[in-house]
Write an enzyme that holds these catalytic residues in place. Sequence first.
Site, short mmCIF file in Angstrom:
data_model
loop_
_atom_site.label_atom_id
_atom_site.label_comp_id
_atom_site.label_asym_id
_atom_site.label_seq_id
_atom_site.Cartn_x
_atom_site.Cartn_y
_atom_site.Cartn_z
N ASN A 147 -6.26 11.68 0.80
CA ASN A 147 -5.25 10.94 1.52
C ASN A 147 -5.87 10.17 2.47
OD1 ASN A 147 -2.51 10.28 2.31
ND2 ASN A 147 -2.66 11.44 4.18
N LYS A 148 -5.33 9.44 3.29
CA LYS A 148 -5.92 8.45 4.39
C LYS A 148 -7.05 9.22 5.25
CE LYS A 148 -5.37 4.92 4.33
NZ LYS A 148 -6.08 3.99 3.63
N ARG B 147 -7.43 -0.96 -7.03
CA ARG B 147 -7.79 0.32 -6.29
C ARG B 147 -8.22 1.58 -6.92
NH1 ARG B 147 -4.71 0.67 -0.61
NH2 ARG B 147 -6.77 1.51 0.13
N ARG C 59 0.83 -1.23 -0.01
CA ARG C 59 -0.04 -0.19 -0.04
C ARG C 59 0.83 1.39 -0.01
NH1 ARG C 59 1.82 1.99 3.88
NH2 ARG C 59 0.82 3.81 3.41
N GLY C 60 0.13 2.57 -0.08
CA GLY C 60 1.05 3.63 -0.45
C GLY C 60 1.11 3.90 -1.93
N ASP D 204 -2.50 10.46 -1.90
CA ASP D 204 -2.63 9.25 -2.80
C ASP D 204 -3.03 10.09 -4.38
OD1 ASP D 204 -2.95 6.60 -1.52
OD2 ASP D 204 -3.24 7.91 -0.24
#
Length: 338
Positions: A234-235, A89, A55-56, A224
């Site tokens: 972002n998260k 994703r 991830r990332g 992201d």
Amino acid sequence: MKVNINGETKTVLAVWYEDNKVKLIDQRKIPDEISIIELKNSNDVYNAIRDMAVRGAPAIGVTAAYGLAMAKKNNEDMEKAVELIRSSRPTAYDLFKAIDYMKKNNFSESAARRYALEITERSKKIGEYGNELIKNGDRILTHCNAGALAVVDWGTAIAPMRIAKDSGKNIFVYVDETRPRLQGARLTAWELAQEGIDHSIIADNAAGYFMKKKDVNLVIVGADRIAANGDFANKIGTYEKAVLAKVNNIPFYVAAPGSTFDFNIKSGDEIPIEERDENEVLSINGKNIGPSQSHARNPAFDVTPNEYVTAFITEYGIFKPNELEKLRSLISKDLFMR
């Protein structure tokens, strides 16, 4: 990145290509163990990205690039391989940037290796520019994981902290736990510990407390996807940290490579937001934390409007949201980014 294995410090990458396999550190197992996964086909790559073994945004892009090179060597149907990996994703722009790059370069192994090397070297430049914003004694807040695990090496938000530490600055990092998957508590804290950077894990809802106490000098997060106007995804939980930083007059920086900027979309309203399985919210380590009849909502990302961003830290330098046209021009002249 530095990793302590059986008492010995080694330098490893989060993702690499070897013996026609994509190899990566299984991020789901950290900090309990360092487990290496071998991906042997495009379906393995899809599952690794979808299930968050990797991830990332930049690391996802590198995994996709290596995966497509592998798929070509395996004589897979490349149209199907591309569409499968593309569907893994929806939010991280680096995934689509990497796929387009590989298509333009005939899915060659050399192109995949160049892509990975470029992303890593650009992350170090982000660290060098970001270090200029960090003063000796600063206390920094970060959210989620934007370290080497999320990139391959160096990281984005963590890169300035690593270089600040290496340059002799005394810094301290507040690490948001980052529910529901705890990427801050599990991954960022682990990376900082490996690097010997002083830090504390805090509950997500504790950040405002420390900001109000003037115990945070600056916030650095990753991204992201970043829209043309500077809105960025972002998260989940990043938006509220940005609002709190603005209210408390704390600089809020976004560290990201050019591959994360999506100038094809005008604003954050156009960024697709992934919503994941409700069980990620309803349970921790397999234990149900809510009533059995309860359901949950689980958006994986949120969008922060550009008005809350002090500046973007990139491999090209540091840019305020109203300077992104200048950045766009630099990216357009960069052969790697075309």
